[in-house]
Write a protein that holds these residues in place. Structure first.
Motif, PDB file in Angstrom:
ATOM      1  N   LYS A 198       0.753  -1.143   0.021  1.00 16.15           N
ATOM      2  CA  LYS A 198       0.125   0.025  -0.060  1.00 16.15           C
ATOM      3  C   LYS A 198       0.989   0.954  -0.016  1.00 16.15           C
ATOM      4  CE  LYS A 198      -3.431   2.767   2.737  1.00 16.15           C
ATOM      5  NZ  LYS A 198      -4.314   2.666   3.657  1.00 16.15           N
ATOM      6  N   GLU A 199       2.006   1.383   0.629  1.00 18.26           N
ATOM      7  CA  GLU A 199       3.054   2.405   0.984  1.00 18.26           C
ATOM      8  C   GLU A 199       3.462   2.762  -0.307  1.00 18.26           C
ATOM      9  OE1 GLU A 199       6.594   3.847   3.492  1.00 18.26           O
ATOM     10  OE2 GLU A 199       6.028   1.682   3.695  1.00 18.26           O
ATOM     11  N   ALA A 200       4.035   1.599  -1.009  1.00 17.18           N
ATOM     12  CA  ALA A 200       4.439   1.735  -2.306  1.00 17.18           C
ATOM     13  C   ALA A 200       3.720   2.135  -3.371  1.00 17.18           C
ATOM     14  CB  ALA A 200       5.162   0.398  -2.822  1.00 17.18           C
ATOM     15  N   LEU A 201       2.406   1.616  -3.434  1.00 14.51           N
ATOM     16  CA  LEU A 201       1.515   2.184  -4.391  1.00 14.51           C
ATOM     17  C   LEU A 201       1.172   3.850  -4.210  1.00 14.51           C
ATOM     18  CD1 LEU A 201      -0.226   0.889  -6.726  1.00 14.51           C
ATOM     19  CD2 LEU A 201      -1.962   0.031  -4.966  1.00 14.51           C
ATOM     20  N   VAL A 202       0.752   4.134  -2.935  1.00 13.86           N
ATOM     21  CA  VAL A 202       0.582   5.616  -2.721  1.00 13.86           C
ATOM     22  C   VAL A 202       1.576   6.356  -3.299  1.00 13.86           C
ATOM     23  CG1 VAL A 202       0.221   7.253  -0.841  1.00 13.86           C
ATOM     24  CG2 VAL A 202      -1.110   5.023  -0.857  1.00 13.86           C
ATOM     25  N   GLU A 203       2.941   6.055  -2.860  1.00 18.02           N
ATOM     26  CA  GLU A 203       4.051   6.705  -3.309  1.00 18.02           C
ATOM     27  C   GLU A 203       4.375   6.782  -4.778  1.00 18.02           C
ATOM     28  OE1 GLU A 203       7.767   9.012  -2.568  1.00 18.02           O
ATOM     29  OE2 GLU A 203       5.843   8.552  -1.674  1.00 18.02           O
ATOM     30  N   SER A 204       3.940   5.659  -5.574  1.00 21.99           N
ATOM     31  CA  SER A 204       4.143   5.827  -6.955  1.00 21.99           C
ATOM     32  C   SER A 204       3.395   6.596  -7.530  1.00 21.99           C
ATOM     33  CB  SER A 204       4.005   4.250  -7.536  1.00 21.99           C
ATOM     34  OG  SER A 204       3.767   4.060  -8.881  1.00 21.99           O
ATOM     35  N   MET A 205       2.081   6.432  -7.021  1.00 19.89           N
ATOM     36  CA  MET A 205       0.824   7.633  -7.445  1.00 19.89           C
ATOM     37  C   MET A 205       1.184   9.021  -7.158  1.00 19.89           C
ATOM     38  SD  MET A 205      -1.552   5.971  -8.918  1.00 19.89           S
ATOM     39  CE  MET A 205      -3.158   7.067  -8.749  1.00 19.89           C
ATOM     40  N   ARG A 206       2.012   9.206  -6.099  1.00 18.14           N
ATOM     41  CA  ARG A 206       2.118  10.594  -5.713  1.00 18.14           C
ATOM     42  C   ARG A 206       3.494  11.062  -6.688  1.00 18.14           C
ATOM     43  NH1 ARG A 206       6.130  13.647  -2.986  1.00 18.14           N
ATOM     44  NH2 ARG A 206       7.494  12.026  -2.837  1.00 18.14           N
ATOM     45  N   LEU A 207       4.128  10.426  -6.969  1.00 19.99           N
ATOM     46  CA  LEU A 207       5.299  10.662  -7.891  1.00 19.99           C
ATOM     47  C   LEU A 207       5.068  10.754  -9.356  1.00 19.99           C
ATOM     48  CD1 LEU A 207       8.328   8.425  -6.338  1.00 19.99           C
ATOM     49  CD2 LEU A 207       7.885  11.074  -6.166  1.00 19.99           C
ATOM     50  N   ASN A 208       3.939   9.952  -9.738  1.00 16.70           N
ATOM     51  CA  ASN A 208       3.645   9.943 -11.193  1.00 16.70           C
ATOM     52  C   ASN A 208       2.217  10.431 -11.655  1.00 16.70           C
ATOM     53  OD1 ASN A 208       6.020   8.077 -12.308  1.00 16.70           O
ATOM     54  ND2 ASN A 208       5.374   6.724 -10.560  1.00 16.70           N
ATOM     55  N   PHE A 209       1.492  10.863 -10.868  1.00 16.39           N
ATOM     56  CA  PHE A 209       0.104  11.232 -10.973  1.00 16.39           C
ATOM     57  C   PHE A 209       0.251  12.574 -11.784  1.00 16.39           C
ATOM     58  CE2 PHE A 209      -3.601  13.658 -10.605  1.00 16.39           C
ATOM     59  CZ  PHE A 209      -4.592  12.771 -10.479  1.00 16.39           C
ATOM     60  N   MET A 210       1.126  13.260 -11.429  1.00 19.25           N
ATOM     61  CA  MET A 210       1.138  14.606 -12.232  1.00 19.25           C
ATOM     62  C   MET A 210       1.817  14.443 -13.667  1.00 19.25           C
ATOM     63  SD  MET A 210       0.297  17.734 -12.679  1.00 19.25           S
ATOM     64  CE  MET A 210      -0.937  17.932 -11.230  1.00 19.25           C
ATOM     65  N   PRO A 211       3.076  13.640 -13.553  1.00 19.82           N
ATOM     66  CA  PRO A 211       3.579  13.636 -14.848  1.00 19.82           C
ATOM     67  C   PRO A 211       2.714  12.643 -15.828  1.00 19.82           C
ATOM     68  CG  PRO A 211       5.103  12.986 -13.099  1.00 19.82           C
ATOM     69  CD  PRO A 211       3.974  13.322 -12.502  1.00 19.82           C
ATOM     70  N   VAL A 212       1.968  11.596 -15.525  1.00 19.97           N
ATOM     71  CA  VAL A 212       1.061  11.149 -16.272  1.00 19.97           C
ATOM     72  C   VAL A 212      -0.087  11.813 -16.795  1.00 19.97           C
ATOM     73  CG1 VAL A 212      -0.571   9.148 -16.267  1.00 19.97           C
ATOM     74  CG2 VAL A 212       1.601   8.772 -15.435  1.00 19.97           C
ATOM     75  N   PHE A 213      -0.431  12.454 -15.942  1.00 26.15           N
ATOM     76  CA  PHE A 213      -1.710  13.687 -16.140  1.00 26.15           C
ATOM     77  C   PHE A 213      -1.046  14.544 -17.395  1.00 26.15           C
ATOM     78  CE2 PHE A 213      -3.550  17.906 -15.791  1.00 26.15           C
ATOM     79  CZ  PHE A 213      -4.742  17.458 -16.393  1.00 26.15           C
ATOM     80  N   ILE A 214       0.194  15.158 -17.104  1.00 25.47           N
ATOM     81  CA  ILE A 214       0.944  15.965 -18.322  1.00 25.47           C
ATOM     82  C   ILE A 214       0.870  15.489 -19.540  1.00 25.47           C
ATOM     83  CG2 ILE A 214       2.687  17.549 -18.804  1.00 25.47           C
ATOM     84  CD1 ILE A 214       3.208  17.673 -15.617  1.00 25.47           C
ATOM     85  N   THR A 215       1.531  13.954 -19.504  1.00 18.02           N
ATOM     86  CA  THR A 215       1.589  13.381 -20.902  1.00 18.02           C
ATOM     87  C   THR A 215       0.303  12.866 -21.408  1.00 18.02           C
ATOM     88  OG1 THR A 215       2.119  11.297 -19.568  1.00 18.02           O
ATOM     89  CG2 THR A 215       4.033  12.496 -20.218  1.00 18.02           C
ATOM     90  N   SER A 216      -0.618  12.600 -20.645  1.00 18.54           N
ATOM     91  CA  SER A 216      -1.861  12.424 -21.196  1.00 18.54           C
ATOM     92  C   SER A 216      -2.543  13.568 -21.740  1.00 18.54           C
ATOM     93  CB  SER A 216      -2.774  11.929 -20.248  1.00 18.54           C
ATOM     94  OG  SER A 216      -2.410  10.545 -19.689  1.00 18.54           O
ATOM     95  N   LEU A 217      -2.489  14.595 -21.095  1.00 23.94           N
ATOM     96  CA  LEU A 217      -2.977  15.986 -21.645  1.00 23.94           C
ATOM     97  C   LEU A 217      -2.399  16.577 -22.680  1.00 23.94           C
ATOM     98  CD1 LEU A 217      -5.007  18.461 -21.296  1.00 23.94           C
ATOM     99  CD2 LEU A 217      -3.175  19.357 -19.843  1.00 23.94           C
ATOM    100  N   THR A 218      -0.965  16.450 -22.921  1.00 19.68           N
ATOM    101  CA  THR A 218      -0.162  16.850 -24.085  1.00 19.68           C
ATOM    102  C   THR A 218      -0.481  15.696 -25.372  1.00 19.68           C
ATOM    103  OG1 THR A 218       1.862  15.765 -23.363  1.00 19.68           O
ATOM    104  CG2 THR A 218       1.361  17.935 -22.721  1.00 19.68           C
ATOM    105  N   THR A 219      -0.510  14.616 -24.993  1.00 22.07           N
ATOM    106  CA  THR A 219      -1.043  13.541 -26.036  1.00 22.07           C
ATOM    107  C   THR A 219      -2.361  13.916 -26.690  1.00 22.07           C
ATOM    108  OG1 THR A 219       0.449  12.004 -24.852  1.00 22.07           O
ATOM    109  CG2 THR A 219      -1.234  11.080 -26.531  1.00 22.07           C
ATOM    110  N   VAL A 220      -3.382  14.234 -25.607  1.00 24.97           N
ATOM    111  CA  VAL A 220      -4.642  14.656 -26.199  1.00 24.97           C
ATOM    112  C   VAL A 220      -4.743  15.942 -27.108  1.00 24.97           C
ATOM    113  CG1 VAL A 220      -6.878  15.483 -25.391  1.00 24.97           C
ATOM    114  CG2 VAL A 220      -5.835  13.356 -24.332  1.00 24.97           C
ATOM    115  N   ILE A 221      -3.860  16.963 -26.449  1.00 24.10           N
ATOM    116  CA  ILE A 221      -3.856  18.277 -27.337  1.00 24.10           C
ATOM    117  C   ILE A 221      -3.003  18.021 -28.777  1.00 24.10           C
ATOM    118  CG2 ILE A 221      -2.562  20.247 -27.379  1.00 24.10           C
ATOM    119  CD1 ILE A 221      -2.739  20.522 -24.470  1.00 24.10           C
ATOM    120  N   GLY A 222      -2.172  17.075 -28.779  1.00 29.54           N
ATOM    121  CA  GLY A 222      -1.519  16.648 -30.075  1.00 29.54           C
ATOM    122  C   GLY A 222      -2.321  16.150 -31.060  1.00 29.54           C
ATOM    123  N   PHE A 223      -3.108  14.923 -30.307  1.00 30.26           N
ATOM    124  CA  PHE A 223      -3.955  14.363 -31.462  1.00 30.26           C
ATOM    125  C   PHE A 223      -5.237  15.337 -31.841  1.00 30.26           C
ATOM    126  CE2 PHE A 223      -1.626  10.744 -30.237  1.00 30.26           C
ATOM    127  CZ  PHE A 223      -1.781   9.836 -31.464  1.00 30.26           C
TER     128      PHE A 223
END
Length: 791
Positions: A320-345
């Motif tokens: 659980k601790e690892a999952l929360v930490e992974s989401m903390r570290l990656n939520f914003m980068p994944v959101f940004i890459t998804s957003l920029t990919t959507v913009i690009g398409f």
């Protein structure tokens, strides 16, 4: 700085709360996402549209001009059946009988309105004041050898036959079936014609094995588009198996692989629902959406999984601790890459090719859902699944991590050299990229595995060109095509086009006028010219039309009130630029040598496709600028650093320039499908930049490292994930590059180069630039020892 820290803390708090919520309510979250995906999928329907018209928007000026021409004359959707007797001579009794038989059968083709063949060619002759128009060869079974020889001599001297229906040696002939499709539903009408013609050809080949049979024309072209879309959709299954294998190998965790599989399947199911809700019909370009969504959705999942597994295996965290930490570290980068990919398409909507609008919108929606599922379904499943901690020796773990540490250490030791070398290579490849040229030959949209391509190549090499340009030449008055001045100018235009090097054949009303004039004067060759008297010309035309059988009239050459006539120039397979240049020369000749009513523009499906790439490039230019500005703004806001936001443009744009530079060395020509690559890949390659920069900034802001130590930290924490996502992206687009449809395969091939270039640039140029712009003084920095000591 306080504002930055507040924003960072708010983002971290949201990500942690989101992760805790998903983990706490893992079963309800999982059930909700299953219902959402299946609910959307239930609205989906997969329909295909193979009509070549779908490539052109309703406002496309070339399409408007072509439709206007077809309204004046008969529509020329057609099937060309080409016969090549193995004895090399179509003018034998047996071969003429077979051609006559197939010509009669061709009239049974659904929606057929006209059938032209060498046997039913309307040959003119006169006896006194009577004009006779007969089939060149009818009831061939009763012909003597002498009569067949006479037929051959007439045919090989006939301008309307040679290089159009027969070749100049008489070894190959064509039967041209003109069909008038209702235009109600191309998805059923085109297959109906295709099935009938294929059955007719199969029966003919069984009865007459002495013939090689080839088919081309606009209906087979539409069929090739239709079947290419279906084949490319099947690539999804191949890609799915590859992704499962690659994910399993790279994560070494069966549960992570299963969770990833759920994310990509849910994303594709949602996109299928989007098709049905928006009544979108699939075309060859848009049919690749499952492969693209599958590939990009995996990239989202991989970052979360890799960090999660590293925290469990390397740092010894609980699940659980690892999952929360992974989401903390990656939520914003994944959101940004998804957003920029959507913009690009979404910027594909700036183009002028509707199938790419559909592709952009479908993938944009699919990527939005992929982000949702990767931040809900994925952590929920990983919270449910058990996690197996595979024990490893410290030495083995250190050795594995050392590869990325060593790479980081190598880069930070020589930022100036790497920047200069990278800049030099990029500058050279950018220069080469400018030397690519547009070329949209629609026959070459298909590779040699497609029968339409090989058959069309045979027809082009042995009979006639497949490309043409048409002109509707007006006279300015009703019945004006009988005006001697008009006929003389039309005759001169025909002669001029015959002299052009790229022209294979010219079909013009002036030739009919010459032939009838000769026949009405006892077949005297001195009268093989256009009439010089208007009343005489009108009378001859009336006699000729009254003598023509049903279905073989002149409606395909002259309009109803006889004020305009159609001139068709058949050309060799030439490039788009050469096609446009020929049309421009012909239009200019009419302006310089004919009165204003005779001025006309060149139109045809060939011309439409030739201008498509240029028009798409012009339209996409604004879209690419918008994408670049929006993505740069997103990165500035997300990174909370204006300078780094500007810097990010370099690693996001240069891979595209590098890709087109290598493409010049590989191919040198660009088709319509490749024009979208900049906007499409801009969002994709941001993934590497965002994740590397986010880890770099975390080391700087949270851990207080100096620039060099932060670079090494970024390599250690995100290096494996970047390599993993790159391998998955490469696998997806390599599969797509095997498509038999060039718009898709070429786009995929250059995307492979761009994605690989993006990783290399983000591993060498980006960290070098980050060090150079930091300008830190050694006494103010906090350094760290790398995890693995290097020389």
């Amino acid at each position: 700085m306080n504002a930055i820290n507040k924003a960072k803390n708010a983002t971290n708090a949201f990500a942690k709360n989101w992760a805790n919520f998903v983990i706490k309510f893992k079963w309800p979250v999982l059930i909700f996402t299953i219902l959402l995906a299946t609910g959307l999928a239930s609205q989906g329907k997969m329909q295909f549209d193979g009509d070549y018209h779908v490539f052109f928007s309703e406002s496309n000026p070339e399409l408007e001009a072509f439709d206007a021409l077809q309204e004046k004359y008969t529509k020329d959707d057609n099937v060309i059946v080409v016969l090549a007797p193995k004895n090399g001579d179509i003018f034998t009794k047996e071969n003429l009988m077979a051609i006559e038989e197939l010509t009669a059968e061709a009239w049974n083709t659904p929606y057929s309105s006209r059938v032209d063949a060498v046997t039913n060619f309307q040959h003119t002759s006169a006896q006194g004041d009577d004009l006779y128009v007969d089939d060149l060869s009818y009831e061939s079974v009763s012909k003597t050898d002498a009569e067949i020889l006479e037929i051959k001599e007439k045919a090989l001297k006939e301008p309307l036959l040679v290089h159009r229906i027969i070749n100049e040696t008489g070894s190959v002939t064509a039967i041209n079936i003109t069909v008038k499709l209702p235009g109600v539903d191309s998805a059923t009408e085109i297959p109906e014609v295709t099935i009938a013609t294929r059955e007719m050809i199969t029966n003919f080949k069984e009865k007459h094995p002495e013939f090689e049979v080839y088919t081309t024309g606009l209906v087979p072209l539409n069929t090739a588009f239709f079947e290419a879309a279906q084949r490319d959709l099947m690539l999804t299954m191949v890609m799915l198996l590859i992704v499962i294998g690659v994910t399993l190998i790279l994560t070494r965790n069966i549960f992570a692989t299963i969770a990833t599989l759920f994310v990509v399947l849910f994303s594709i199911m949602s996109a299928v629902g989007f098709l049905g809700l928006n009544n979108i019909k699939l075309t060859p370009p848009s049919s690749v959406f499952p492969t693209m969504i599958l590939t990009l959705a995996v990239a989202d999942s991989i970052h979360i999984l890799i960090t999660f597994l590293q925290k469990v295996r390397k740092d010894g965290m609980e699940k659980k601790e690892a999952l929360v930490e992974s989401m903390r570290l990656n939520f914003m980068p994944v959101f940004i890459t998804s957003l920029t990919t959507v913009i690009g398409f979404l910027t594909l909507n700036f183009g002028d090719v509707p199938p790419f609008w559909d592709l952009g919108n479908i993938v944009a929606f699919g990527m939005t859902m992929a982000f949702l599922f990767s931040t809900t379904t994925l952590p929920a499943l990983m919270a449910i699944f058990p996690i197996w901690k595979k024990k490893k020796s410290a030495e083995a773990a250190q050795e594995k991590m050392g590869w990325y540490t060593n790479l980081g250490t190598f880069v930070v030791a020589r930022p100036i050299q790497l920047t200069l070398i990278s800049t030099g290579i990029i500058a050279i490849l950018t220069f080469l990229a400018t030397k690519n040229v547009f070329n949209d030959e629609f026959v070459e949209y298909f590779d040699n595995s497609v029968q339409f391509r090989t058959d069309s190549d045979f027809v082009n090499d042995n009979l006639t060109g497949f490309y043409n340009v048409e002109f509707s030449v007006g006279s300015g008055e009703s019945g004006g095509i009988n005006n001697p001045t008009y006929l003389q100018k039309l005759n001169a235009f025909e002669d001029w086009m015959e002299e052009q090097p790229e022209v294979v054949h010219v079909n013009a009303f002036s030739e009919v006028a010459r032939r009838v004039n000769r026949s009405m004067h006892g077949d005297n060759e001195t009268y093989y010219r256009v009439p010089t008297n208007r009343e005489e010309a009108a009378q001859y035309l009336l006699l000729y039309e009254l003598s023509l059988p049903f279905g073989l009239d002149l409606n395909n050459q002259i309009n109803v009130d006889k004020s305009e006539s159609r001139v068709t120039a058949t050309l060799e397979n030439i490039s788009s630029a050469e096609m446009i240049a020929f049309s421009n020369r012909a239009e200019q000749w009419l302006k310089d040598n004919a009165p204003e009513p005779m001025h006309a523009i060149g139109v045809s499906p060939t011309m439409m496709f030739s201008k498509l790439g240029f028009r798409q490039a012009e339209s996409m230019f604004n879209g690419n600028i918008v994408a670049l500005i929006l993505i740069s703004l997103v990165l500035m806001i997300a990174l909370r650093n204006f300078k780094l936001g500007l810097l990010s443009i370099i690693p996001n744009v240069t891979p595209v320039l590098v890709g087109f530079g290598f493409w010049y060395l590989f191919k040198g020509t660009i088709n319509t499908g490749m024009v979208i690559v900049f906007g499409m890949t801009l969002g994709i390659i941001v993934d590497d930049t965002v994740h590397f920069m986010s880890k770099f900034l975390r080391a700087r802001r949270e851990l207080g490292y100096d620039a060099r130590a932060a670079i090494i930290y970024a390599f250690e924490t995100v290096g494996k994930a970047l390599v993993t996502t790159t391998l998955v992206l490469l696998a997806g687009f390599i599969v797509l590059s095997t498509s038999s449809f060039a718009l898709n395969s070429y786009m995929a091939r250059i995307t492979v180069i761009i994605i690989l270039a993006a990783l290399i640039i983000d591993f060498f140029l980006l960290p070098s630039l980050l060090i150079l712009i930091s300008r830190e003084k050694s006494e103010k920095t906090v350094t760290r020892a790398p995890q693995v000591q290097t020389n």
